[in-house]
Write an enzyme that holds these catalytic residues in place. Structure first.
Site, short mmCIF file in Angstrom:
data_model
loop_
_atom_site.label_atom_id
_atom_site.label_comp_id
_atom_site.label_asym_id
_atom_site.label_seq_id
_atom_site.Cartn_x
_atom_site.Cartn_y
_atom_site.Cartn_z
N ASP A 291 -8.11 -5.89 2.94
CA ASP A 291 -6.68 -5.82 3.22
C ASP A 291 -5.96 -6.69 2.18
O ASP A 291 -6.58 -7.36 1.35
CB ASP A 291 -6.40 -6.26 4.67
CG ASP A 291 -5.13 -5.64 5.21
OD1 ASP A 291 -5.04 -5.38 6.42
OD2 ASP A 291 -4.21 -5.39 4.40
N GLU A 491 3.49 -5.40 11.95
CA GLU A 491 2.45 -6.43 11.91
C GLU A 491 2.83 -7.67 12.73
O GLU A 491 3.39 -7.53 13.83
CB GLU A 491 2.13 -6.78 10.45
CG GLU A 491 1.61 -5.56 9.66
CD GLU A 491 1.01 -5.94 8.33
OE1 GLU A 491 1.52 -5.46 7.30
OE2 GLU A 491 0.02 -6.68 8.31
C1 GLC Z 1 -1.03 -4.73 5.25
C2 GLC Z 1 -1.76 -4.09 6.41
C3 GLC Z 1 -2.55 -2.88 6.04
C4 GLC Z 1 -1.90 -2.19 4.86
C5 GLC Z 1 -1.99 -3.13 3.67
C6 GLC Z 1 -1.31 -2.56 2.42
O1 GLC Z 1 -0.98 -6.12 5.42
O2 GLC Z 1 -2.60 -4.92 7.20
O3 GLC Z 1 -2.60 -2.03 7.20
O4 GLC Z 1 -2.57 -0.96 4.57
O5 GLC Z 1 -1.45 -4.41 3.95
O6 GLC Z 1 0.08 -2.47 2.63
#
Ligand code: GLC
Length: 599
Positions: A291, A491
């Site tokens: 991530d 988030e």
């Molecule tokens: C974010 C998320 C993930 C996403 C990534 C790229 O923090 O946790 O789901 O795909 O970063 O944006």
């Protein structure tokens, strides 16, 4: 281009421009290319840099042999976010990748999680919680297929979707990204979404799917985002592993590793789960991506994080930062070269990671065609695509109450009051991950229809529709539609300790009730909320989740063109003093999963 009617809608299915790598010689092609690569070129393939990290230095793509890029939720090529600006930007990045010695094409990824939601004018689908309420995997597959067409229309061939979290605690800010609190339903819907994005197998018109976030992201203590899933292995396997088994069976080409921890250990460094279980026991042959800066959370020492995460089984690392910022992609490359030279990371681990990445790139046909067909761009936001989203909205609505069958409303109603600012707020209808990371208010994108606009279209010309955001001056209406909503979030910004419908919204419903007309309440939310008086004060109550741009899907059902078919995808709590209705089986619930009236 071959057009295939599908469920009354016509999808453009582009025959592969060139026969994708036949499986027989796929591994030979991969090994042949791998054998030609230097260590620097191999490590470059393991880097996914955010477009913002380049900070204008697009030649870094060639200089550092970058294998992948992404647009994080608020990284945009232009303020207007048009499809054309995306197509041009991604095309430029690809041109630099094709200038490298071995001309290995770039794989560009984006969070197309409810439609191609970064792009103005793209169709915004209901978030996964609403798709879960449809209980219709075929429909979810169609939605994902439209998302793939619109994503490819901007030159992007990788969507960081579907999220296959089994969210246990609705206090989690990402509950709406989870199809359900049921492992079975998540597994079914996740596999369907992968099929819609990729097709039956990866090929030259697939958009690569990404099952996320491995593993236990939805099971953290108190629903704290990026928190700690504290449970024994049997529970982890029972609740959270099946969606990944189903994803692998569906052919998913990438899996994103979760920020969260399991019993105190960060997932990004968990070799047992990433390598022994996911790659070994489950036989996952695609690649694992971290991530966003997630490896930085393993320890205070970045070089050690690089060593730990790559050795644990991470194949590609998502790096938001470029030179001038700590933990940047140049630092990652330098650190990893040194770790390999020093024997801290085996060459075999690098080769395994790069082999996995190259294999997917060959399967996607990127070497034959690193760019997508511009005809796809023209179809972004098309009526056919919007029709699929409108059906998703219709089938996602859950009727929780319908006293005296006040619904469906008659189109011949003479005086209809519409109350609540959210009735005319496309941003609140779409929720987070819409144009920007956290979403926004008002006309966040083009081509959408608010619930108020849909109502005005649905009723007869002689019907008086009075819009009252604050619920005042209701002049003896025949019925009142109240739209209440959670403000957009994404988030950790959506983590809550309390989950009660806001006092303002409850007061708005009470005000509508004082008009003595039947009150139809529509809740726009990313999760169940404790309703208290709001349910009692409503004659009818509809859970609409975060339906996206197609507000006409709401009125299709409100005025009876279609029946309510949605069923709750997760339990609905009765009160707010619980860690989670899923944590305590004896906890009193308002509505069971699967509940939903039809009229
Ligand atoms: C974010 C998320 C993930 C996403 C990534 C790229 O923090 O946790 O789901 O795909 O970063 O944006």
């Amino acid at each position: 281009m071959k057009q295939i009617p599908l469920a009354g809608l016509v999808f453009a299915v582009f025959l592969p421009f060139a026969a994708p790598a036949a499986s027989a010689n796929l591994d030979a092609q991969v090994n042949d290319l791998l054998a030609k690569m230097t260590l620097e070129e191999k490590i470059g393939q393991m880097v996914q840099a955010d477009m913002k990290a380049l900070n204008g230095h697009v030649s870094d793509i060639q200089k550092y042999n970058l294998g992948s890029m992404l647009s994080g939720a608020s990284s945009d090529p232009s303020p207007d976010n048009t499809a054309g600006s995306w197509l041009n930007a991604v095309g430029t990045y690809q041109s630099w990748a094709l200038k490298t010695r071995l001309k290995i094409p770039l794989l560009y990824g984006i969070d197309a999680v409810h439609g191609h939601n970064n792009v103005a004018g793209a169709v915004i689908f209901p978030h996964n919680i609403g798709l879960g309420a449809t209980h219709d995997p075929k429909l979810v597959e169609q939605a994902a297929h439209v998302t793939a067409l619109e994503t490819a229309g901007t030159g992007i061939r990788w969507a960081f979707a579907p999220c296959v979290a089994v969210a246990q605690n609705e206090r989690w800010g990402r509950t709406y990204e989870s199809f359900s609190d049921s492992t079975r339903l998540v597994s079914e819907m996740g596999a369907a979404a992968i099929l819609g994005l990729q097709g039956k197998e990866l090929n030259s018109h697939s958009v690569l799917a990404c099952a996320k976030h491995f593993i236990g992201d939805g099971g953290t203590l108190n629903g704290i985002d990026e928190g700690d899933a504290i449970c024994d292995e049997a529970t982890l396997r029972k609740l959270y592993l099946p969606p990944f088994r189903a994803a692998i069976r569906a052919g998913v080409g990438s899996i994103m590793v979760s920020y969260s921890s399991w019993n105190g250990k960060k997932m990004s460094g968990n070799r047992y789960l990433l390598t022994d279980v996911l790659k070994g026991e489950l036989g996952f042959r695609g690649f694992l991506v971290s991530d966003y800066a997630a490896i930085d959370q393993i320890s205070p020492d970045y070089k050690r994080d690089v060593e730990t995460s790559v050795n644990a089984g991470l194949d590609m690392v998502m790096i938001p930062h470029g030179p001038g910022h700590t933990n940047n992609y140049v630092e990652f490359i330098t650190d990893l070269e040194q770790l390999v030279a020093g024997g801290r990371v085996p060459q075999s681990r690098i080769d395994d990671a790069v082999r996995r990445i190259l294999r997917v790139k060959f399967q996607l046909g990127l070497f034959e065609n690193p760019r997508t067909d511009p005809a796809l761009t023209a179809a972004i936001g098309s009526p056919e695509h919007r029709a699929v989203a409108r059906r998703c909205v219709r089938e996602s609505l859950v009727l929780l109450k319908n006293e005296n069958h006040v619904l469906p409303l008659s189109r011949h109603i003479e005086h209809l009051a519409v109350v609540g600012g959210a009735a005319d707020d496309l941003g609140m209808q779409c929720g987070g991950w819409t144009i920007s990371w956290q979403g926004g208010h008002g006309d966040v994108t083009s081509g959408g229809t608010t619930i108020l606009a849909a109502i005005r279209q649905a009723v007869l010309p002689e019907t008086q529709v009075a819009f009252s955001p604050d619920g005042n001056h209701l002049r003896d209406p025949d019925a009142v539609i109240v739209v209440v909503a959670e403000p957009p979030y994404a988030e950790m910004k959506g983590d809550r300790t309390h989950l009660v419908l806001s006092a303002e919204d409850s007061a708005l419903i009470a005000k509508a009730k004082s008009s003595a007309a039947p009150v139809v309440t529509i809740l726009l939310s990313g999760r169940p909320l404790v309703l208290n008086s709001a349910l009692e004060d409503s004659s009818a109550f509809v859970a609409a989740w975060l339906p996206g741009t197609e507000g006409l899907g709401v009125t299709d059902v409100l005025f009876g063109d279609y029946k309510f078919v949605g069923k709750l995808p997760r339990r609905w709590p009765r009160n707010d003093n619980l860690s989670s209705v899923n944590a305590d089986a004896s906890a009193p619930i308002q509505f069971a999963r699967g509940f939903g009236l039809t009229d």
